[in-house]
Design a protein around this motif. Structure first.
Motif, PDB file in Angstrom:
ATOM      1  N   GLN A 123       0.894  -1.169   0.064  1.00 32.34           N
ATOM      2  CA  GLN A 123      -0.075  -0.096   0.027  1.00 32.34           C
ATOM      3  C   GLN A 123       1.013   1.479   0.017  1.00 32.34           C
ATOM      4  OE1 GLN A 123      -3.367  -0.070   2.274  1.00 32.34           O
ATOM      5  NE2 GLN A 123      -3.785   2.385   2.063  1.00 32.34           N
ATOM      6  N   GLU A 124       1.850   1.164   0.736  1.00 30.83           N
ATOM      7  CA  GLU A 124       2.905   2.292   0.691  1.00 30.83           C
ATOM      8  C   GLU A 124       3.454   2.611  -0.569  1.00 30.83           C
ATOM      9  OE1 GLU A 124       6.473   2.877   3.621  1.00 30.83           O
ATOM     10  OE2 GLU A 124       4.800   2.173   4.810  1.00 30.83           O
TER      11      GLU A 124
ATOM     12  N   GLU B  26       2.238   1.877  -3.446  1.00 31.57           N
ATOM     13  CA  GLU B  26       1.222   2.317  -4.081  1.00 31.57           C
ATOM     14  C   GLU B  26       0.935   3.665  -3.858  1.00 31.57           C
ATOM     15  OE1 GLU B  26      -2.886   1.136  -3.624  1.00 31.57           O
ATOM     16  OE2 GLU B  26      -3.409   1.725  -5.590  1.00 31.57           O
ATOM     17  N   GLU B  27       0.852   4.051  -2.546  1.00 35.05           N
ATOM     18  CA  GLU B  27       0.877   5.586  -2.435  1.00 35.05           C
ATOM     19  C   GLU B  27       1.902   6.419  -2.951  1.00 35.05           C
ATOM     20  OE1 GLU B  27       0.524   6.190   2.152  1.00 35.05           O
ATOM     21  OE2 GLU B  27      -1.440   5.074   1.717  1.00 35.05           O
TER      22      GLU B  27
ATOM     23  N   ALA C  84       1.164   9.118  -5.712  1.00 33.13           N
ATOM     24  CA  ALA C  84       1.218  10.780  -4.979  1.00 33.13           C
ATOM     25  C   ALA C  84       2.348  11.262  -6.311  1.00 33.13           C
ATOM     26  CB  ALA C  84       2.121  10.624  -3.820  1.00 33.13           C
TER      27      ALA C  84
ATOM     28  N   LEU D  73      -4.928   9.704  -2.813  1.00 31.36           N
ATOM     29  CA  LEU D  73      -5.384   8.379  -2.417  1.00 31.36           C
ATOM     30  C   LEU D  73      -5.823   7.981  -1.212  1.00 31.36           C
ATOM     31  CD1 LEU D  73      -4.888   5.361  -3.322  1.00 31.36           C
ATOM     32  CD2 LEU D  73      -2.617   5.194  -2.481  1.00 31.36           C
ATOM     33  N   SER D  74      -5.203   8.547  -0.192  1.00 29.82           N
ATOM     34  CA  SER D  74      -5.841   8.555   1.320  1.00 29.82           C
ATOM     35  C   SER D  74      -7.300   8.936   1.483  1.00 29.82           C
ATOM     36  CB  SER D  74      -5.071   9.436   2.528  1.00 29.82           C
ATOM     37  OG  SER D  74      -5.216  10.889   2.171  1.00 29.82           O
TER      38      SER D  74
ATOM     39  N   ASP E 193      -9.331   6.213  -0.350  1.00 31.60           N
ATOM     40  CA  ASP E 193      -9.540   5.033   0.523  1.00 31.60           C
ATOM     41  C   ASP E 193     -10.609   5.278   1.855  1.00 31.60           C
ATOM     42  OD1 ASP E 193      -7.905   3.463  -1.099  1.00 31.60           O
ATOM     43  OD2 ASP E 193      -6.222   3.763   0.011  1.00 31.60           O
TER      44      ASP E 193
ATOM     45  N   GLN F   8      -2.044  15.037  -7.270  1.00 33.90           N
ATOM     46  CA  GLN F   8      -1.837  14.589  -5.916  1.00 33.90           C
ATOM     47  C   GLN F   8      -1.430  15.666  -4.932  1.00 33.90           C
ATOM     48  OE1 GLN F   8      -3.073  11.464  -4.629  1.00 33.90           O
ATOM     49  NE2 GLN F   8      -4.240  11.089  -6.791  1.00 33.90           N
TER      50      GLN F   8
END
Ligand SMILES: Nc1nc2c(ncn2[C@@H]2O[C@H](COP(=O)(O)OP(=O)(O)OP(=O)(O)O)[C@@H](O)[C@H]2O)c(=O)[nH]1
Ligand SMILES: [Mg+2]
Lengths: 278, 484
Positions: free
Chosen positions: A22-23, A25-26, A30, B45-46, B49, B231
């Protein structure tokens, strides 16, 4: 190129968790590379052998870059013309100033055209840069025809056999077809006097996925030949430029790193790719 | 060019519909479509989710009810939409006027976000409501930002307090402070302080922004952000939020086609409302923010409202009323009308973008037409029609061989181009007649290219009203066209 050292270490140690992915992907998302490209990279990482992941990703990213020449063209027998275009506020005028400074440092003579006759005080803004950098700026009346300013400048540049003519244009959203036509007209009018050698699309590093449509439509209207990616001194990663280069094949030529005339760098692929996920 | 997001949605929802009963797995599937839609729209993204989590828990809660509803897919869509609107508009409000004037509004944001233009738009908007705003030029950094504000101020007749020339000269903190004092003395009830753009990571300039804030004790700090940002939106908004703080957000450049997911990220992360939207380069291109429009825009489902407004704006009311009258009264639709339509279409922005705003435009037959549509064709048609005499425009039947030849020469086109235009026009005229007899859904003035369906009633609201007023004009189409 140790892009994802943390993830790689874990993969090698055989202890990757869902959280690690997940990190990963972030970090990819980003960067503004786009969700599709990010997913491709993740796929690639999952498919590759643990000690080959780094190279595999680096190779994939490098393959998205084009092989095109990233230097400004130069003609010894006539002025080289550079047209600066882009949506509003990306840094066109400042980039024009930076290019002037860059070219002057290389001992070239430069003439500038203030073809943004629309935005309030845009001409004055460029004129201020012109006097700071000691170059002539060709201007026209406010709200006048930008193409005729460009034409006059091209005629002058040719007569005086100046090395470079840079034409700053008004910011315009790619969705305004009237304004995009106007840009095409500016180009055609210059071409009555001199060929247009370079069309630089100025893209702000904070730009999201809309950058791709921007690039496509500008490409259709004025045949963009390169990108200037500005505001790379901020926290944005500027991955949209790679997405544009991948999708449209337009090479990134310069990076803007600040508000003064000296803050321009030639594009360095390795540094750029390294910066994307840091 | 259009990554057909709405097509993807429609596909996902269609398959849901065909399933009848929903299982959690179906919800997962739709959630993953929505996730990718939000990411493509630049939602952080955060936040994506978080949103998906919320969505799942809400749908879980009502799953039994959903299955009882006649259209569970629609019901889920409603949940998505209302969740979005909730986040985007939960705490929407107007500018708070200070109890003791002047009300001080401080603008902050990144370089190039559009603060200076916005200062003008906001002043113009507030002035129209009976306020007496003062603009304060505290961007002393960017070359000629002061001049820009002065020019804008002059055009809207709002005074600009600009004691320093800028271009690196002068202290923005002092100017801001003196500006508020000046407003007090001169009894301006609102002060709008324009500041230089700065990066979230620039500690020194963030400190300066704080000093400006402390010097003027603003009633509203507005964070100005470009709708095209990606982003980084969250990180930078947080930096400003922690650095200077802000009370509300203004989204700029919404007249483009960016989906504007940053709006969702920033409101979610800071809890602050979006107050205004800037939608163009003119001072009047400024509006209150509409959370519902933004929601469908972020979902990639098109922004019908904005499209309708653009369509309305593109047609001057006279053209619109003329077309409307013809439509209603069953008069013949002429080449002049055809040309007016073309010109309006051109004004409305690129054809492809226009279609992208319409839900469903990305699917099937529509998409094919979209891809085949050639904007160059518009220019060509325009030049041909412009080479015609008024008589020919009104009654293309008079176009014999020699007339067609003359028109071709006059417009620099081929006779075959003229022929094909006349054929297409005759087609369009037929469509027009069919619509009049109730077979089509296309509003007048909007039916180019022929055969393309537009949502019903779209740009009509404004036009319809004018009809009655102008009905008294000549009933003879040719005469009327000459009355022009
Ligand atoms: N930090 C930073 N700021 C930049 C950079 N390039 C431009 N800017 C700033 O961005 C703002 C807008 O720059 P301009 O050069 O006026 O942008 P423009 O594209 O000419 O704007 P319009 O003509 O109004 O469309 C100014 O405040 C510049 O100082 C950069 O590389 N880094
Ligand atoms: Mg400019």
């Amino acid at each position: 190129m140790a892009l994802f050292s943390k993830l790689l270490q874990k993969i090698r140690g055989g202890s990757t968790s869902a959280g690690d992915w997940q990190e990963f992907e972030e970090a990819l998302i980003a960067s503004d590379l786009g969700a599709k490209s990010a997913a491709e990279i993740i796929e690639l990482a999952k498919r590759s052998k643990s000690d080959e992941i780094d190279t595999a990703i680096t190779n994939a990213l490098s393959a998205w870059l084009s092989n095109a020449n990233r230097e400004l063209p130069f003609n010894s027998d006539r002025p080289t013309t550079v047209l600066i275009v882009g949506v509003n506020g990306t840094g066109k005028t400042t980039s024009t100033a930076k290019l002037i400074s860059f070219l002057k440092q290389n001992k070239h003579s430069v003439l500038v055209a203030a073809a943004d006759t629309f935005r309030a005080a845009a001409v004055e803004q460029l004129a201020t840069w012109g006097s700071r950098l000691e170059v002539d700026v060709v201007t026209g009346p406010a709200n006048g025809d930008p193409a005729s300013v460009a034409f006059e400048a091209a005629t002058k540049a040719k007569a005086a056999n100046i090395d470079y003519l840079i034409i700053d244009t008004a910011g315009r959203l790619h969705t305004k077809s009237g304004l995009m036509d106007e840009l095409g007209k500016i180009r055609r009018v210059i071409e009555k006097v001199l060929p247009v050698d370079e069309v630089l699309l100025v893209v702000d590093a904070t730009t999201g996925q809309n950058g791709i449509v921007q690039a496509k439509i500008f490409m259709e209207s004025v045949a963009v030949t390169g990108l200037i990616l500005t505001k790379m001194d901020g926290s944005a990663k500027g991955g949209i430029a790679l997405a544009i280069e991948r999708e449209c094949g337009i090479p990134i030529k310069f990076i803007g790193t600040g508000e003064s005339a000296a803050d321009l760098e030639a594009f360095d692929p390795e540094r750029y790719l390294n910066g994307l996920f840091s | 060019m259009f990554e057909s997001l709405s097509a993807k949605f429609q596909g996902a929802f269609a398959s849901l519909r065909s399933k009848g009963r929903l299982k959690p797995a179906d919800i997962d599937e739709i959630a993953s479509e929505i996730r990718s839609a939000l990411l493509d729209s630049d939602v952080a993204l955060s936040v994506v989710d978080f949103f998906i989590e919320q969505l799942k828990s809400r749908t879980d809660e009502v799953l039994t009810d959903l299955n009882k509803s006649t259209n569970p897919a629609n019901a889920i869509f409603e949940i998505v939409n209302s969740l979005l609107i909730e986040i985007l508009g939960g705490s929407a409000r107007r500018i708070r006027l200070a109890k003791k004037p002047p009300t001080v509004i401080l603008l902050t944001g990144l370089q190039g976000a559009g603060k200076t233009s916005l200062a003008g738009k906001l002043a113009n908007y507030l002035k129209a409501q009976g306020n007496t705003p003062l603009l304060v030029a505290s961007d002393l950094q960017r070359p000629n930002a002061v001049t820009q504000l002065q020019v804008v101020g002059e055009s809207i007749r709002v005074p600009v307090f600009a004691p320093e020339p800028g271009n690196g000269v002068g202290d923005p903190v002092k100017v801001a402070k003196a500006g508020v004092k000046f407003a007090e003395d001169k009894l301006h009830n609102i002060v709008i302080v324009d500041t230089a753009g700065r990066l979230g990571v620039d500690a020194q300039l963030m400190e300066q922004a704080k000093q400006i804030r402390d010097a003027v004790s603003p009633d509203e700090v507005l964070y100005v952000v470009d709708a095209m940002v990606g982003q980084d939106a969250v990180r930078t908004a947080q930096a400003f939020f922690e650095g200077v703080g802000f009370d509300a957000i203004v989204l700029t450049k919404l007249d483009g086609d960016a989906r504007g997911g940053a709006a969702l990220s920033i409101t979610q992360v800071t809890g602050k409302p979006i107050m205004f939207a800037a939608t163009g380069e003119n001072v009047t291109d400024f509006d209150l923010f509409h959370p519902d429009r933004m929601a469908s825009r972020i979902l990639g489902l098109g922004d019908i409202q904005t499209l309708a407004e653009q369509a309305k704006g593109a047609f001057d009311s006279d053209t619109a009323s003329k077309l409307e009258t013809k439509f209603v009264s069953g008069e013949d639709f002429t080449l002049d009308d055809f040309l007016a339509q073309l010109e309006a279409m051109k004004k409305m922005g690129s054809m492809t973008k226009l279609l992208g705003m319409i839900p469903g435009a990305n699917s099937g037959a529509m998409k094919k037409q979209l891809e085949q549509f050639d904007e160059g064709e518009l220019v060509k048609t325009q030049s041909i029609v412009q080479s015609m005499t008024p008589l020919e425009r009104n009654d293309p039947k008079v176009l014999n061989g020699s007339r067609r030849m003359r028109i071709a020469n006059g417009s620099g086109r081929q006779v075959s181009d003229v022929n094909s235009l006349v054929d297409r026009f005759t087609q369009a005229q037929k469509v027009m007649k069919q619509m009049r007899s109730g077979k089509g859904a296309m509003p007048p003035g909007m039916q180019i290219p022929p055969g393309m369906q537009m949502p019903q009633g779209m740009p009509q609201q404004g036009a319809a009203k004018v009809v009655n007023k102008k009905k008294s004009r000549s009933g003879n189409p040719a005469k009327r066209a000459l009355e022009g």
